[in-house]
Write a protein that holds these residues in place. Structure first.
Motif, PDB file in Angstrom:
ATOM      1  N   ALA A  35       0.827  -1.208   0.000  1.00  0.00           N
ATOM      2  CA  ALA A  35       0.000   0.000   0.000  1.00  0.00           C
ATOM      3  C   ALA A  35       0.863   1.261   0.000  1.00  0.00           C
ATOM      4  CB  ALA A  35      -0.919  -0.001   1.216  1.00  0.00           C
ATOM      5  N   MET A  89       2.097   0.382  -4.502  1.00  0.00           N
ATOM      6  CA  MET A  89       0.872   0.697  -5.236  1.00  0.00           C
ATOM      7  C   MET A  89       0.993   1.951  -6.102  1.00  0.00           C
ATOM      8  SD  MET A  89      -1.375  -1.438  -5.397  1.00  0.00           S
ATOM      9  CE  MET A  89      -2.247  -1.187  -6.917  1.00  0.00           C
ATOM     10  N   ARG A 105      -4.429   2.520  -3.076  1.00  0.00           N
ATOM     11  CA  ARG A 105      -3.499   2.359  -1.965  1.00  0.00           C
ATOM     12  C   ARG A 105      -4.216   1.873  -0.712  1.00  0.00           C
ATOM     13  NH1 ARG A 105       0.394   7.300  -1.155  1.00  0.00           N
ATOM     14  NH2 ARG A 105       1.751   5.711  -0.263  1.00  0.00           N
ATOM     15  N   PRO A 141      -2.016   6.560   3.885  1.00  0.00           N
ATOM     16  CA  PRO A 141      -1.629   5.142   3.972  1.00  0.00           C
ATOM     17  C   PRO A 141      -0.454   4.929   4.925  1.00  0.00           C
ATOM     18  CG  PRO A 141      -1.897   5.799   1.684  1.00  0.00           C
ATOM     19  CD  PRO A 141      -2.075   7.041   2.493  1.00  0.00           C
TER      20      PRO A 141
END
Lengths: 647, 69
Positions: free
Chosen positions: A94, A98, A296, A628
């Protein structure tokens, strides 16, 4: 395993579920206009949907059946697959990876490799991925058909074909969108179908502390429950109930037969990062998200339930083992039953072997052939040595012989379902099982058809065709993929523990791959030639390692060491983890060395959006707590806490 | 998004909940049947929970629909 009978209510529940998944496929049919709709879902799905699909697509035989099996076989150390393996890898995906997958507008993981390196890496990756996907799907299909056959005495072949047909129908109609949507439905089905079984099991066993107590007793006498095949083998009492302490004592101190390095590096770093960060099966779900933020967030959404999954999938295995060790519960880990027709000749054979004084390996093998099941060598050795064998009655001997049959760990989860579920709940739990297999299979099939169509067919076989043609091809290859999975299922039916095979296949393909991605994304100097040679050598290294190593007690052949017996490892798990570590290291070192020796072909400008250091940082318009990075850190802290809790 | 997945999920679990609830209700006197599940009428209890879950999903779907029609 004795059979259970489904009633009208159970069939209604099953039928309702099937009607809904197929219905979703048909409802989405109208939206499938271009090939991008079919393969990429037109990139318009919110994060919570892609997140749950991300999780569900991974739920094949691996998760429900395999993890419960490992829970009984290895105890709480199985949680390392989650708290050391999956969660950190999902956070890494993530936070760091990503942006490149989603931002590069690649349509698949192999296509990213083409953008970053060249056609060679893409071709190699797409072919090996396609093969692996088919195998994974076949293994899970085989496990399902086998279980349904044992439990409900439904015909193996019919189960195989009917389940495949249902998946085929909804994937064919609604493409990736339908696979993702049904995966979300399946996610809830799996959780809500199994949770009551686990709860009843835990209640029956007398709660968590009682389970722990019993497992401490098991650990000191593992041979009683056929957990080991060496009668002198014992473990410390905490071998099943602590996750880290038994590993510190080295491979011989824990039932998994691994050490800390194999877990942290082999499983945690190499296998898990290789799987979660580069496997298109899961990454495809994140790529279908509606925007970068959603993409994400996909693995982060998935990480929350994933972290709690051991409760649902590993705990039942531990409960089953605890119940086996509790007197008066009339439960034991499932075994293959020696049929009446086989028992009589088997009794004759054991008596004859005991008199002739045949050596253990020969005797055990001869018995397996006569009885049609595999035996635990420790128990057979006991039978051969004791003079009572010849004098005791056939009835007593039959009981002892049946007791010596090896455990069928893959049957653990269903034996609990059978034990606790009255009609109604039974239908629900079986539907949950079916849902888990279908979600895994649909995941494999959608990943396979995308890679085949975009990365093999469009790239090498028929470029420059109309979009309609590729959309048509996608449907054709969906059918082909299902047929190949069925073929792979028949192939897989020759092995016993599905989990170990899947790990092995992942080891071959995934382990070196993460080295390539890591260097490709974070070191701009990596060249296409370096990456390609590194990747090929890494995969070759894993095959070579497998050919020269074997785990203790296995016979050279499909389990390894068919070229030479150079390395003997304490267990199948250890063999998998060391194989992965070896392949990763070979790939990493060779990629670095060859990259330094070759010239970089792609300019900085071409690598923008593909390599970390050459990509401008995106402007952040999210509050700090929604980023994230922050969510990832919170998840990791919780993960560390879980490890500490079951230290 | 052409289809809000919360609708089919809500619908399916509502129906499943109703089926289990009905099963539990009509078999509530059957002690032998529920001996298996430790004497608890799991169909009734879990059916009720599934119905609740289905309803909540449905509720979210309707809320979502009103927000962006």
């Amino acid at each position: 395993m004795t059979q259970v009978h489904l009633t009208f209510i159970d069939f209604t529940i099953l039928g309702l579920y099937i009607a809904f998944v197929i219905g979703i496929g048909f409802a989405l049919k109208r939206q499938m206009k271009t090939s991008a709709d079919f393969f990429l879902s037109g990139r318009n799905i919110p994060a919570w949907v892609t997140g749950l699909a991300f999780l569900s697509a991974n739920l094949g035989a691996l998760e429900l059946v395999g993890m419960a099996a490992s829970g009984a076989k290895y105890g709480i150390a199985t949680c390392h697959f989650y708290w050391v393996g999956a969660i950190p890898a999902m956070v890494f995906l993530a936070v760091f990876m990503m942006p490149f997958y989603y931002g590069s507008k690649a349509r698949s993981v192999p296509e990213y490799l083409k953008l970053r390196f060249d056609e060679r890496a893409r071709a190699f990756n797409s072919i090996s991925f396609a093969v692996m996907t088919i195998f994974a799907s076949g293994i899970s299909l085989n496990a399902l058909a086998k279980l349904l056959n044992q439990l409900l005495s439904w015909d193996y072949n019919i189960c195989l074909w009917v389940c495949s047909l249902i998946v085929l129908l909804y994937v064919l109609k609604g493409g990736l969108t339908s696979a993702i949507y049904t995966e979300v439905l399946q996610f809830f089905m799996i959780v809500l179908g199994f949770a009551p079984v686990v709860w009843l099991g835990l209640r029956d066993a007398g709660g968590w502390n009682a389970v722990k107590d019993k497992l401490e007793g098991v650990a000191t006498h593992p041979v009683t429950y056929n957990l080991v095949s060496d009668s002198s083998k014992t473990f410390q009492p905490d071998a099943w109930t602590h996750a880290w302490i038994p590993l510190l004592g080295g491979p011989s101190a824990n039932p998994m037969g691994v050490d800390v390095f194999a877990i942290v590096f082999g499983l945690g770093f190499v296998l898990s990062f290789g799987y979660w960060c580069t496997n298109f099966l899961v990454v495809q779900r994140a790529m279908a998200a509606k925007d970068m933020k959603a993409a994400r967030n996909t693995p982060l959404v998935a990480a929350v339930p994933k972290m709690l999954f051991p409760l649902l999938v590993i705990l039942p295995g531990m409960i089953a083992l605890a119940l086996t060790a509790t007197a008066g519960k009339e439960y034991r880990l499932p075994q293959a039953i020696i049929t009446q027709a086989h028992m009589t000749p088997a009794l004759g054979a054991i008596k004859q072997l005991a008199t002739s004084g045949a050596d253990l390996t020969t005797a055990s093998k001869a018995l397996s052939v006569v009885a049609g099941v595999s035996f635990n060598d420790a128990k057979i050795s006991e039978l051969l040595k004791s003079p009572e064998t010849l004098s005791s009655s056939d009835q007593q001997l039959a009981i002892r012989l049946q007791d010596a049959v090896v455990n069928d760990y893959d049957g653990v989860i269903l034996s609990l379902v059978k034990r606790y579920c009255p009609t109604g709940m039974l239908g629900l739990a079986l539907t949950a099982l079916l849902a888990s297999f279908m979600s895994g299979m649909a995941g494999n099939v959608t990943a396979f058809n995308t890679v085949w169509t975009y990365d093999l067919y469009q790239a090498y076989i028929a470029p420059n065709k109309s979009d309609d043609h590729y959309a048509w091809m996608g449907r054709v290859v969906t059918v082909a993929g299902i047929l190949l999975s069925i073929a792979a299922a028949y192939f897989a039916s020759m092995w016993t523990n599905a989990m170990d095979i899947i790990q092995l296949v992942f080891g071959f393909v995934n382990a070196p791959l993460f080295a390539t991605f890591l260097l490709g994304m974070f070191w701009s100097r990596t060249t296409a030639t370096g990456a390609f040679i590194g990747l090929v050598s890494g995969t070759a290294a894993s095959a070579l390692f497998h050919a020269c190593s074997i785990s203790q007690g296995n016979i050279p052949g499909v389990k390894g060491a068919y070229l030479a017996k150079l390395v003997v490892l304490p267990s199948d798990m250890a063999q998998n983890f060391w194989l992965a570590s070896f392949a990763f290291t070979v790939c990493f070192v060779l990629t670095v060395v060859i990259s330094l020796a070759t010239k970089r072909v792609k300019s900085d400008e071409e690598l923008k959006g593909l390599v970390y250091s050459l990509t401008p940082k995106p402007k952040v318009d999210q509050a700090w707590y929604a980023r994230p990075e922050f969510i990832g850190i919170v998840l990791l802290i919780v993960c560390v806490y879980f490890n500490y809790l079951f230290w | 998004m052409g289809l809000d997945i919360r609708f089919p999920i809500g619908m399916m679990f509502t129906l499943l909940g109703l089926i289990l609830l009905a099963t539990g209700f009509f078999t509530s006197g059957d002690a032998a049947m529920y001996q298996q599940s430790l004497g608890l009428n799991v169909n009734l209890w879990w059916g009720g929970f599934l119905l609740l879950f289905g309803g909540v999903m449905w509720g979210f779907a309707i809320l979502g629909k009103n927000k962006n029609p």
